[in-house]
Design a protein around this motif. Structure first.
Motif, PDB file in Angstrom:
ATOM      1  N   TYR A 133      41.478  13.715 -83.618  1.00 20.71           N
ATOM      2  CA  TYR A 133      42.125  14.748 -84.421  1.00 20.71           C
ATOM      3  C   TYR A 133      43.251  14.117 -85.219  1.00 20.71           C
ATOM      4  N   ASP A 134      43.491  14.660 -86.403  1.00 16.20           N
ATOM      5  CA  ASP A 134      44.579  14.166 -87.242  1.00 16.20           C
ATOM      6  C   ASP A 134      45.922  14.772 -86.850  1.00 16.20           C
ATOM      7  N   THR A 135      45.910  16.006 -86.356  1.00 18.92           N
ATOM      8  CA  THR A 135      47.162  16.670 -86.005  1.00 18.92           C
ATOM      9  C   THR A 135      47.053  17.349 -84.644  1.00 18.92           C
TER      10      THR A 135
ATOM     11  N   LYS B 284      38.920  26.654 -78.821  1.00 19.84           N
ATOM     12  CA  LYS B 284      37.538  27.091 -79.096  1.00 19.84           C
ATOM     13  C   LYS B 284      36.569  26.582 -78.034  1.00 19.84           C
TER      14      LYS B 284
ATOM     15  N   VAL C 153      48.054  20.395 -84.008  1.00 23.69           N
ATOM     16  CA  VAL C 153      47.582  21.770 -84.230  1.00 23.69           C
ATOM     17  C   VAL C 153      46.062  21.808 -84.322  1.00 23.69           C
ATOM     18  N   GLU C 154      45.474  20.869 -85.031  1.00 23.98           N
ATOM     19  CA  GLU C 154      44.013  20.787 -85.149  1.00 23.98           C
ATOM     20  C   GLU C 154      43.375  20.592 -83.770  1.00 23.98           C
ATOM     21  N   ALA C 155      43.949  19.721 -82.966  1.00 23.81           N
ATOM     22  CA  ALA C 155      43.432  19.454 -81.624  1.00 23.81           C
ATOM     23  C   ALA C 155      43.527  20.697 -80.747  1.00 23.81           C
TER      24      ALA C 155
ATOM     25  N   ASP D  17      43.703  23.856 -81.655  1.00 22.44           N
ATOM     26  CA  ASP D  17      42.764  24.877 -82.142  1.00 22.44           C
ATOM     27  C   ASP D  17      41.342  24.592 -81.661  1.00 22.44           C
ATOM     28  N   ASP D  18      40.917  23.342 -81.772  1.00 23.30           N
ATOM     29  CA  ASP D  18      39.557  22.990 -81.370  1.00 23.30           C
ATOM     30  C   ASP D  18      39.366  23.098 -79.856  1.00 23.30           C
TER      31      ASP D  18
ATOM     32  N   GLN E 144      36.235  12.907 -79.273  1.00 25.38           N
ATOM     33  CA  GLN E 144      36.701  13.562 -80.494  1.00 25.38           C
ATOM     34  C   GLN E 144      38.074  13.014 -80.879  1.00 25.38           C
TER      35      GLN E 144
END
Length: 99
Positions: free
Chosen positions: A4-6, A16, A8-10, A12-13, A2
């Motif tokens: 991620y662009d940021t 989850k 924070v996005e990484a 968060d994912d 995977q």
């Protein structure tokens, strides 16, 4: 793997996906203060590594590790790299080495 662009996005994912512990770097181990947990290098493995570079400042670099302990606990470690990297033991340096 995977991407991620940021950061924070990484984060968060990964949360989850069950990487809920927040690890901090100590000289010779990883520490999760909310769980009163310490992991020595032989007690965890790196599942994935993600690098993020600051857009406005090249010295603003971060690496995110997805970590799983030998007993199945999952979490993340966010650390600076480059000139601001944290001090750590040779064993930890080797364990967290980025290829």
């Amino acid at each position: 793997m995977q991407t991620y662009d940021t950061l924070v996005e990484a984060l968060d994912d990964l949360t989850k996906k069950g990487y809920t512990l927040d690890f901090n770097l100590a000289t010779d181990c990883l520490v999760c203060r909310t769980q009163d947990l310490q992991l020595r290098p032989e007690q965890f493995h790196i599942v994935a590594v993600f690098r993020f570079e600051g857009m406005s400042n090249p010295d603003d670099n971060t690496v995110l590790y997805a970590i799983e302990s030998t007993d199945g606990q999952k979490g993340t470690l966010v650390s600076a790299y480059g000139p601001y990297a944290d001090e750590m033991s040779g064993e930890m340096v080797e364990k967290l080495k980025i290829a």
